[in-house]
Design an enzyme around this catalytic site. Sequence first.
Site, PDB file in Angstrom:
ATOM      1  N   LYS A 139      12.856  52.779  93.962  1.00  0.00           N
ATOM      2  CA  LYS A 139      13.988  53.050  94.858  1.00  0.00           C
ATOM      3  C   LYS A 139      14.487  54.496  94.761  1.00  0.00           C
ATOM      4  CE  LYS A 139      15.712  48.347  95.180  1.00  0.00           C
ATOM      5  NZ  LYS A 139      16.840  47.421  95.019  1.00  0.00           N
ATOM      6  N   ASP A 189      21.201  47.763 100.006  1.00  0.00           N
ATOM      7  CA  ASP A 189      21.669  47.017  98.824  1.00  0.00           C
ATOM      8  C   ASP A 189      23.198  47.007  98.748  1.00  0.00           C
ATOM      9  OD1 ASP A 189      19.243  46.226  97.813  1.00  0.00           O
ATOM     10  OD2 ASP A 189      18.989  47.992  96.536  1.00  0.00           O
TER      11      ASP A 189
HETATM   12  P1  NAP Z   1      17.633  48.836  86.188  1.00  0.00           P
HETATM   13  O1  NAP Z   1      17.813  50.087  86.981  1.00  0.00           O
HETATM   14  O2  NAP Z   1      16.428  48.707  85.310  1.00  0.00           O
HETATM   15  O3  NAP Z   1      18.952  48.641  85.281  1.00  0.00           O
HETATM   16  C1  NAP Z   1      19.018  47.596  84.357  1.00  0.00           C
HETATM   17  C2  NAP Z   1      20.398  47.589  83.709  1.00  0.00           C
HETATM   18  O4  NAP Z   1      20.452  46.441  82.874  1.00  0.00           O
HETATM   19  C3  NAP Z   1      20.669  48.799  82.831  1.00  0.00           C
HETATM   20  O5  NAP Z   1      22.033  49.132  82.915  1.00  0.00           O
HETATM   21  C4  NAP Z   1      20.321  48.265  81.439  1.00  0.00           C
HETATM   22  O6  NAP Z   1      21.028  48.911  80.400  1.00  0.00           O
HETATM   23  C5  NAP Z   1      20.820  46.857  81.542  1.00  0.00           C
HETATM   24  N1  NAP Z   1      20.146  45.974  80.568  1.00  0.00           N
HETATM   25  C6  NAP Z   1      18.845  45.625  80.560  1.00  0.00           C
HETATM   26  N2  NAP Z   1      18.600  44.789  79.520  1.00  0.00           N
HETATM   27  C7  NAP Z   1      19.775  44.643  78.865  1.00  0.00           C
HETATM   28  C8  NAP Z   1      20.178  43.932  77.694  1.00  0.00           C
HETATM   29  N3  NAP Z   1      19.305  43.195  77.009  1.00  0.00           N
HETATM   30  N4  NAP Z   1      21.464  43.985  77.319  1.00  0.00           N
HETATM   31  C9  NAP Z   1      22.361  44.718  78.018  1.00  0.00           C
HETATM   32  N5  NAP Z   1      22.041  45.436  79.116  1.00  0.00           N
HETATM   33  C10 NAP Z   1      20.766  45.390  79.538  1.00  0.00           C
HETATM   34  O7  NAP Z   1      17.578  47.543  87.135  1.00  0.00           O
HETATM   35  P2  NAP Z   1      18.331  47.355  88.544  1.00  0.00           P
HETATM   36  O8  NAP Z   1      17.417  47.719  89.646  1.00  0.00           O
HETATM   37  O9  NAP Z   1      19.646  48.026  88.463  1.00  0.00           O
HETATM   38  O10 NAP Z   1      18.495  45.759  88.582  1.00  0.00           O
HETATM   39  C11 NAP Z   1      19.471  45.105  87.790  1.00  0.00           C
HETATM   40  C12 NAP Z   1      19.536  43.627  88.184  1.00  0.00           C
HETATM   41  O11 NAP Z   1      19.983  43.512  89.531  1.00  0.00           O
HETATM   42  C13 NAP Z   1      18.167  42.943  88.123  1.00  0.00           C
HETATM   43  O12 NAP Z   1      18.330  41.675  87.551  1.00  0.00           O
HETATM   44  C14 NAP Z   1      17.769  42.809  89.569  1.00  0.00           C
HETATM   45  O13 NAP Z   1      16.950  41.679  89.803  1.00  0.00           O
HETATM   46  C15 NAP Z   1      19.122  42.638  90.237  1.00  0.00           C
HETATM   47  N6  NAP Z   1      19.047  43.026  91.667  1.00  0.00           N
HETATM   48  C16 NAP Z   1      19.334  42.046  92.577  1.00  0.00           C
HETATM   49  C17 NAP Z   1      19.259  42.330  93.925  1.00  0.00           C
HETATM   50  C18 NAP Z   1      19.598  41.256  94.908  1.00  0.00           C
HETATM   51  O14 NAP Z   1      19.241  41.379  96.104  1.00  0.00           O
HETATM   52  N7  NAP Z   1      20.302  40.217  94.488  1.00  0.00           N
HETATM   53  C19 NAP Z   1      18.889  43.609  94.377  1.00  0.00           C
HETATM   54  C20 NAP Z   1      18.620  44.594  93.395  1.00  0.00           C
HETATM   55  C21 NAP Z   1      18.693  44.278  92.049  1.00  0.00           C
HETATM   56  P3  NAP Z   1      20.503  50.281  79.734  1.00  0.00           P
HETATM   57  O15 NAP Z   1      20.901  51.376  80.648  1.00  0.00           O
HETATM   58  O16 NAP Z   1      21.194  50.330  78.442  1.00  0.00           O
HETATM   59  O17 NAP Z   1      19.011  50.148  79.596  1.00  0.00           O
END
Ligand code: NAP
Length: 461
Positions: free
Chosen positions: A268, A304
């Site tokens: 993205k 989003d």
């Molecule tokens: P991302 O950029 O990889 O960010 C992941 C985030 O989660 C980071 O802030 C990370 O913290 C945190 N994290 C990961 N593992 C963790 C743990 N064990 N304990 C605490 N924090 C943790 O991913 P993203 O694209 O933002 O996506 C995040 C979530 O949103 C995903 O589950 C995704 O499926 C969901 N999402 C849903 C939709 C929808 O349409 N519903 C659309 C987009 C995304 P750090 O910075 O410390 O690593």
Amino acid sequence: MRVVLCGFRGTGKTETGRLLSRLMGLPFYDTDSCVEEMAGKGIHEIFSEDGEDVFRELERSAVSSLPPGDAVISTGGGVILDQRNVSALRRDAVMILLYADEKTLEKRIAGSGRPRLTDMPLEEEIHHMMEARRPHYLSAADYCVDTGARNINEVCLHIRRILSEGTVPPAKRRESVRFMQESGIDPLDIKEFEEWALGSSGDHLTRFFGIAGFPCTHSRSPHLFNTLFSGLHHNSYYARFQADDLDRLMHVVRGLDVRGLSVTIPFKHRIMDFLDFADEHAAAIGAANTVLFCGGSAYGFNTDWIGIREPLLDLHGEDAVVLGAGGAAAAAAYALRSLDMEVTILNRTVEKAELLARRFGCAYGPPDAFDGLSPNVVVNATSLGMHPDTKSPLRRPQLTPGMTVFDLVYTPPDTPLIRIARNAGCRTIPGTEMFARQASAQFWHFTGIKPSIEEIRRILQ
Ligand code: NAP
């Protein structure tokens, strides 16, 4: 064949339509002429005597009463502003956008003696209207044809070539099938794609869309978008473009003349480098999840944030906490700030929370700072709770009745956080709501038609 021409005034729709219909031996209809016939007066008179609303009503009824079957149809410049028109015009038709640069349009309109549409100087009028209409024009057509440097004969020849051969040579189709075979997606998906690219399901005019990501094998978007395309009678197919190398993926996408892409993890942010234009929201968030290709250019959008904003519209100005500081958290912070909420971003890696907070004017801290806050809105934008890491980012005592808890994680749909929040008496919003709403907005960018959330929910059941 049914061919519909759309585009801004001065792009040559009527002249092109008339000549094209003669060359193809097909009847010709012009929606503006139909409106004039229905009203018994000219378009300019309808606008000045009855107003734009009356004109649009007449235009809608002209579009809906066009005879079915093979024809060439040219449309008024604003016809695509109403998705009911787009839906009726695109059904079983090939829709072609004619476009030209603003300087050329100005020269043509000034030389035609046509009445003006606003009080602005012509150059400003064109620029202003093009800015407002560009996403509509981009989304409504199957093909985009530049008429700026071509005369009417050349435009017609170009359109006829598209209609008889399509835009994707067989070698490029075969290359895309090889790419699919090496991508690690399900053999059934590869077979289906092959049927559309080289076999009996598609033809030379099939338009391709798809999801670009790594991995994207489990995405529900292909099922959703293909069901919508077939319900609307669009000759389009939505595929999975899975690769860890975005350059290679984009090479295949360009070769297949893909019309639109959904972009997911991990591309993205990086996709922004491939865009010629990003809308204000994608630029502010720093990420695009939607790309449209038109006339060799790539246009990026972010839907989003719309998927996060829409379910929270009634919570304007509340105090909110966003958990996480990744891509989804950026869209969440942008969406909540657009609702004038006071936002605190809490993240395991506090430096990332700080960076995000500075961009959007938020407070920030580590996850355990939650206990010192009493937010009305909580958005989980971490991947905690996502299969197989099925933990909740918050504990039951941290949640109080009356809080709104929005978990962006949607696999599984009923996450540990949603279950705990429901038991604590909170209002809960599952991640499937974000998915459905961002997909609806994305489908609009792809087609000019916005499916209802109920319809999307039904398809995803
Ligand atoms: P991302 O950029 O990889 O960010 C992941 C985030 O989660 C980071 O802030 C990370 O913290 C945190 N994290 C990961 N593992 C963790 C743990 N064990 N304990 C605490 N924090 C943790 O991913 P993203 O694209 O933002 O996506 C995040 C979530 O949103 C995903 O589950 C995704 O499926 C969901 N999402 C849903 C939709 C929808 O349409 N519903 C659309 C987009 C995304 P750090 O910075 O410390 O690593």
